[in-house]
Scaffold this active site. Structure first.
Site, mmCIF file in Angstrom:
data_model
loop_
_atom_site.group_PDB
_atom_site.id
_atom_site.type_symbol
_atom_site.label_atom_id
_atom_site.label_comp_id
_atom_site.label_asym_id
_atom_site.label_seq_id
_atom_site.Cartn_x
_atom_site.Cartn_y
_atom_site.Cartn_z
ATOM 1 N N ASN A 151 12.538 22.676 11.272
ATOM 2 C CA ASN A 151 12.487 24.139 11.400
ATOM 3 C C ASN A 151 11.078 24.674 11.649
ATOM 4 O O ASN A 151 10.887 25.603 12.427
ATOM 5 C CB ASN A 151 13.139 24.814 10.184
ATOM 6 C CG ASN A 151 12.529 24.384 8.880
ATOM 7 O OD1 ASN A 151 11.968 23.291 8.761
ATOM 8 N ND2 ASN A 151 12.623 25.233 7.880
ATOM 9 N N GLU A 249 11.200 19.016 -1.353
ATOM 10 C CA GLU A 249 11.353 20.453 -1.052
ATOM 11 C C GLU A 249 12.653 20.597 -0.279
ATOM 12 O O GLU A 249 12.737 20.184 0.879
ATOM 13 C CB GLU A 249 10.198 20.942 -0.184
ATOM 14 C CG GLU A 249 8.820 20.734 -0.783
ATOM 15 C CD GLU A 249 8.557 21.616 -1.987
ATOM 16 O OE1 GLU A 249 9.305 22.598 -2.179
ATOM 17 O OE2 GLU A 249 7.628 21.296 -2.749
ATOM 18 N N GLU A 461 4.123 21.585 -4.112
ATOM 19 C CA GLU A 461 3.099 21.232 -3.134
ATOM 20 C C GLU A 461 2.220 22.466 -2.950
ATOM 21 O O GLU A 461 2.507 23.523 -3.470
ATOM 22 C CB GLU A 461 3.752 20.795 -1.821
ATOM 23 C CG GLU A 461 4.549 19.507 -2.005
ATOM 24 C CD GLU A 461 5.065 18.890 -0.709
ATOM 25 O OE1 GLU A 461 4.910 19.491 0.357
ATOM 26 O OE2 GLU A 461 5.626 17.787 -0.794
HETATM 27 O O1 TXE Z 1 18.113 17.696 7.634
HETATM 28 P P1 TXE Z 1 17.755 16.289 7.053
HETATM 29 P P2 TXE Z 1 19.134 18.060 8.812
HETATM 30 C C1 TXE Z 1 18.938 22.021 5.533
HETATM 31 C C2 TXE Z 1 19.766 22.954 6.380
HETATM 32 C C3 TXE Z 1 20.339 22.044 7.405
HETATM 33 C C4 TXE Z 1 20.594 20.809 6.574
HETATM 34 C C5 TXE Z 1 20.665 19.538 7.342
HETATM 35 O O2 TXE Z 1 20.811 23.504 5.621
HETATM 36 O O3 TXE Z 1 21.513 22.535 7.978
HETATM 37 O O4 TXE Z 1 19.491 20.744 5.701
HETATM 38 O O5 TXE Z 1 19.613 19.467 8.295
HETATM 39 C C6 TXE Z 1 14.952 12.777 7.632
HETATM 40 N N1 TXE Z 1 15.911 8.683 4.706
HETATM 41 N N2 TXE Z 1 17.545 21.984 5.916
HETATM 42 O O6 TXE Z 1 20.318 17.170 8.858
HETATM 43 O O7 TXE Z 1 18.705 15.271 7.500
HETATM 44 C C7 TXE Z 1 15.257 13.366 8.990
HETATM 45 O O8 TXE Z 1 15.098 12.410 10.004
HETATM 46 C C8 TXE Z 1 14.743 9.245 5.042
HETATM 47 C C9 TXE Z 1 16.658 22.684 5.065
HETATM 48 O O9 TXE Z 1 18.363 18.136 10.037
HETATM 49 O O10 TXE Z 1 17.508 16.480 5.604
HETATM 50 C C10 TXE Z 1 14.243 14.491 9.043
HETATM 51 O O11 TXE Z 1 12.959 13.980 9.387
HETATM 52 N N3 TXE Z 1 14.647 10.331 5.823
HETATM 53 C C11 TXE Z 1 15.278 22.452 5.385
HETATM 54 C C12 TXE Z 1 14.232 14.988 7.593
HETATM 55 O O12 TXE Z 1 14.738 13.911 6.824
HETATM 56 C C13 TXE Z 1 15.777 10.897 6.258
HETATM 57 C C14 TXE Z 1 14.837 22.040 6.683
HETATM 58 C C15 TXE Z 1 15.102 16.217 7.347
HETATM 59 O O13 TXE Z 1 16.393 15.982 7.837
HETATM 60 C C16 TXE Z 1 17.035 10.346 5.921
HETATM 61 C C17 TXE Z 1 15.833 21.297 7.424
HETATM 62 C C18 TXE Z 1 17.069 9.197 5.114
HETATM 63 N N4 TXE Z 1 18.203 8.604 4.752
HETATM 64 C C19 TXE Z 1 17.136 21.324 7.030
HETATM 65 N N5 TXE Z 1 17.985 11.116 6.497
HETATM 66 C C20 TXE Z 1 14.225 23.066 4.534
HETATM 67 N N6 TXE Z 1 14.295 22.888 3.227
HETATM 68 O O14 TXE Z 1 13.306 23.672 5.045
HETATM 69 C C21 TXE Z 1 17.354 12.097 7.180
HETATM 70 N N7 TXE Z 1 16.014 11.958 7.053
#
Ligand code: TXE
Length: 484
Positions: A151, A249, A461
């Protein structure tokens, strides 16, 4: 078509698998570059490089580390326009937003931590009467993993990397596979700024393979992660048996409490921004809006009126307020809540449709959407939609407002709009959120700790908290005789 490369041990490398993933431009829906589909072999190389670099990097003087970070910060600003265009193309956000917020903040992150480290100190504890003193030391952890979301790609990537590096760690970092471009450009910037080889390694690929290999690697001592709550749970479960230090986070479902005695015009303008900035894809967006009953109807009319005037358009257009959502799957996820809004007891007041932008018909555009709900228990109010969708609901008393604010599994941020000082003080301490803004939104001094309560994560953080996270604390006690 451009191929993004891994940055490992100071070299730009193709993935070991020789497999590539498509990288989409959300505003056109077209593939425009390829990303390495890295696996555990690439992560093993990166960890090895980081381990080899650690003995020297951890012993460089603070001045040396600080000045390299300063150079990186300056170089980000020198390349501002390139990074702005790359971020908007990769993520779908308006260029104006990337120019005003994302890229300047990435530069500030490096600058801030280059200065913070010079003020970071440890304690001494004199044992009065024993002629003894215990003192503490903070040491870097070794190799640390930084995993960031899509994001605020460069903003959040640098928010983790800068404090990790400046406190003497070597880093294996993975940006989101959905938005890898500015992290790739950053690897060039860091390389040219003189960061020694192996100190920062940026590996691209999927969360479930590349990210998974980072969290599973036994020699990665800490993980700083920002992303979804489900992923955070999974990371905690994987890393805990290896006693890795974790900073998570996660998501938010932030309440916006609007009282009748607030500065109405300022509140209205800010609430439009806190709802739809970055297409509502900021974990700090106020997605549940609760309004005191006496001004509810007026607010509803004025808010809907303002929201319906927002321009949905291409990121490069100066008139665009709301750009494209980050990916097709994400657009469909957000849209599925809108489609089922009525089933969930909601009434769409404005928006609710996908948008076709002329010349970019396959882009992932969605109208900013306002939904009136009658209960805080509905899915629209309980689940993180993470898009340009907010809900409205009235409340009668301060107690009810507080209950509504806290009636959710998340606890990241909250905003209160009131001019009643006592109410401000009462609510700020009772709201279950790591951040409470009063009569403002997204106002954050980089020294303040940042993080959530409840399912919004663990750890803080920002400022010295980040430097504390990326260091371990030892205590030393010279024997009293040695001091005499
Ligand atoms: O996030 P992911 P996604 C929320 C928001 C969104 C939902 C899913 O509701 O619809 O999360 O989004 C990495 N081991 N937020 O699927 O999967 C991944 O490659 C290690 C809130 O895109 O959590 C990416 O670099 N890493 C939010 C990062 O984690 C892993 C921002 C985030 O991806 C992994 C984004 C694993 N097993 C989404 N699986 C906020 N808090 O700002 C995924 N990743």
């Amino acid at each position: 078509m451009q191929n993004i490369l891994n940055y490992i041990n100071g070299e730009f490398l193709e993935p070991q698998s020789q497999e590539w993933l498509d990288n989409y431009e959300p505003s056109s829906g077209k593939v425009y570059s390829k990303i390495p589909n890295s696996d555990e072999r690439d992560i093993a190389l990166a960890v090895k490089a980081a381990e080899n670099a650690f003995p020297n990097w951890s012993k460089t003087t603070i001045e040396e580390r600080s000045s390299i970070l300063q150079r990186i910060s300056e170089s980000i600003l020198e390349n501002l326009e390139i990074l702005v265009i790359a971020e908007a193309k990769d993520n779908g956000k308006p260029e104006s937003l990337a120019r005003a917020v994302d890229i300047p903040r990435a530069a500030s992150n490096f600058k801030f931590f280059s200065q913070a480290i010079t003020q970071f100190s440890t304690n001494a504890h004199e044992s009065v009467g024993l002629n003894a003193v215990n003192y503490t030391l903070r040491k870097p952890l070794g190799v640390v993993g930084c995993i960031s979301p899509w994001n605020l790609p460069l903003y959040l990537f640098t928010w983790k990397i800068a404090p990790a590096l400046v406190s003497g760690n070597c880093v294996v970092a993975k940006p989101s596979e959905v938005t890898p471009m500015t992290a790739y450009l950053l690897s060039n910037i860091c390389h040219n700024a003189g960061l020694p080889k192996g100190v920062l390694n940026i590996v691209h690929g999927l969360g479930t393979t590349t990210g998974q290999a980072i969290i599973e690697h036994p020699n990665v001592k800490a993980i700083s992660f920002t992303g979804g709550t489900a992923t955070g749970e999974h990371i905690a479960r994987t890393a805990a048996p290896m006693f890795k230090k974790l900073s998570l986070e996660l998501g938010g479902k932030n309440p916006n409490l609007i009282f009748a005695d607030c500065d109405y015009d300022r509140m209205l303008e800010t609430t439009v921004r806190s709802s739809f900035a970055n297409q509502g894809q900021i974990c700090l967006c106020g997605s549940r809006i609760f309004v005191e009953a006496s001004i509810y109807d007026k607010f509803k009319t004025d808010f809907v009126n303002k929201v319906s005037q927002l321009n949905v358009g291409h990121p490069s257009s100066k008139d665009t307020n709301v750009g494209a959502l980050v990916s097709k799957p994400h657009l469909e996820k957000v849209f599925s809540y809108i489609e089922k809004a009525e089933t969930y007891g909601g009434k769409i007041l404005t928006g609710g449709n996908k948008v076709t932008v002329k010349g970019y018909e396959d882009g992932y555009y969605l109208e900013p959407t306002v939904i009136e709900v009658s209960s805080n228990d509905c899915k629209l109010n309980q689940e993180e939609i993470f898009g340009p969708v907010v809900t409205l609901m009235p409340f009668k008393t301060e107690e009810e407002a507080l209950q509504l604010a806290n009636g959710v599994r998340y606890g990241l941020a909250a905003t209160i709009w009131t001019n009643n000082l006592n109410r401000t003080m009462r609510l700020s301490s009772e709201i279950e959120a790591g951040i409470v803004w009063v009569n403002t939104w997204m106002m954050r001094d980089l020294r303040t700790p940042f993080g959530g309560m409840k399912d919004s994560g663990v750890g803080r953080e920002g400022g010295f908290e980040a430097l504390r996270f990326f260091t371990c604390l030892l205590y030393t006690s010279p024997s009293p005789r040695d001091l005499s």
